[in-house]
Write an enzyme that holds these catalytic residues in place. Structure first.
Site, short mmCIF file in Angstrom:
data_model
loop_
_atom_site.label_atom_id
_atom_site.label_comp_id
_atom_site.label_asym_id
_atom_site.label_seq_id
_atom_site.Cartn_x
_atom_site.Cartn_y
_atom_site.Cartn_z
N GLU A 47 48.11 16.84 16.50
CA GLU A 47 49.15 15.93 16.98
C GLU A 47 48.70 15.19 18.23
O GLU A 47 47.90 15.71 19.03
CB GLU A 47 50.46 16.67 17.31
CG GLU A 47 51.29 17.05 16.11
CD GLU A 47 51.10 18.48 15.69
OE1 GLU A 47 51.58 18.85 14.60
OE2 GLU A 47 50.44 19.24 16.43
N THR A 48 49.21 13.98 18.35
CA THR A 48 49.08 13.15 19.55
C THR A 48 50.48 12.69 19.92
O THR A 48 51.26 12.33 19.03
CB THR A 48 48.17 11.94 19.29
OG1 THR A 48 46.85 12.39 18.96
CG2 THR A 48 48.11 11.02 20.50
#
Length: 279
Positions: A47-48
């Protein structure tokens, strides 16, 4: 090219580089959806996140969460990692708790001796798993049928199916056939035997995002939903520690507790990289 403050943090790690990494872009209001998606694809982390001004006056900040291929309404380690980055860069909450705004609504976050902890959002799907799906799961994991002691939907956004196994050894023995498991998002949980495994934790966890073909190192949203199920049905004590990431060489440690009518999911976060990034 516009440049943005950036941090890469390690969440739920007992020591740096042993948890789950997260990329955080701060002050990202000027970015388009396509730019956020492209950057998340480029980082290639699970995830970002992108921190934005809140739209709800009760929130301290807003977060959008992207995998390399899609946006998520909620995820656990991005919640703690984003809050850590926000605080590290001067964020000051309006009240005693920090309030994060995301697609599932407002998520309270507390500071404590062991780090940050978020209040688990409500499940959007629960209930027993159909027998034919349980069979498909144990076969797809390469486990005998008797290894599965319970299975339950525990979806708080990503689509989790919880599979309780007999032991920590069974959890670590699973070898997923992603093609056979198809679009499932699976969370495995097995109890530690103090005589064999020690007393550092009470449960071993693994998370498989089968549609994307990977194992997540340490997963806050899964642990949140597992605790709601396990504590809520008396399968776990009111407070316990879970370990995750062992099969990937990580040492994730997640603290779960029921308090003030909510399940709180906590752990340590450290900043490993900080600077500015052009997007």
């Amino acid at each position: 090219m516009p440049r943005f403050d950036f941090q890469q943090v390690d969440v739920f790690g007992a020591t740096p580089l042993k948890g789950n990494p997260l990329a955080v872009v701060l002050g990202a209001d000027g970015l388009s959806d396509d730019q956020m998606a492209a950057f998340a694809n480029w980082t290639n982390l699970s995830e970002t996140t992108f921190l934005l001004r809140p739209t709800d006056p009760a929130a301290d900040y807003r977060v959008r969460i992207f995998t390399p291929s899609r946006e998520l309404p909620f995820a656990g380690h991005p919640t703690l990692g984003s809050c850590h980055a926000w605080l590290q860069t001067g964020g000051v909450p309006k009240g005693a708790d920090i309030v994060q705004e995301c697609a599932v609504g407002l998520v309270p976050i507390r500071r404590g001796a062991g780090g940050l902890a978020f209040a688990a959002p409500p499940l959007i799907r629960s209930g027993p798993v159909a027998p034919d799906l349980v069979e498909r799961i144990h076969t797809g994991l390469g486990l005998p049928k008797e290894a599965v002691t319970n299975a339950h939907w525990v979806d708080n956004g990503p689509g989790w199916v919880a599979v309780k196994l007999r032991s920590r050894a069974d959890v670590l023995a699973a070898v997923p056939d992603y093609a056979a498991l198809g679009p499932l998002v699976l969370g495995l949980v097995g109890p530690w035997d103090p005589a064999v495994d020690g007393t550092e934790a009470q449960f071993e966890i693994r998370a498989f995002v089968c549609r994307e073909g990977y194992e997540d190192p340490v997963t806050g949203s899964l642990n949140a939903s597992l605790a709601q199920w396990l504590i809520g049905t008396g399968q776990a004590p009111e407070s316990y520690v879970a370990r995750q990431g062992t099969a990937l060489g990580r040492a994730g440690r997640i603290a779960l507790r029921r308090q003030d009518g909510a399940i709180w999911v906590g752990g340590a976060t450290v900043t490993c990289i900080e600077g500015r990034v052009g997007i």
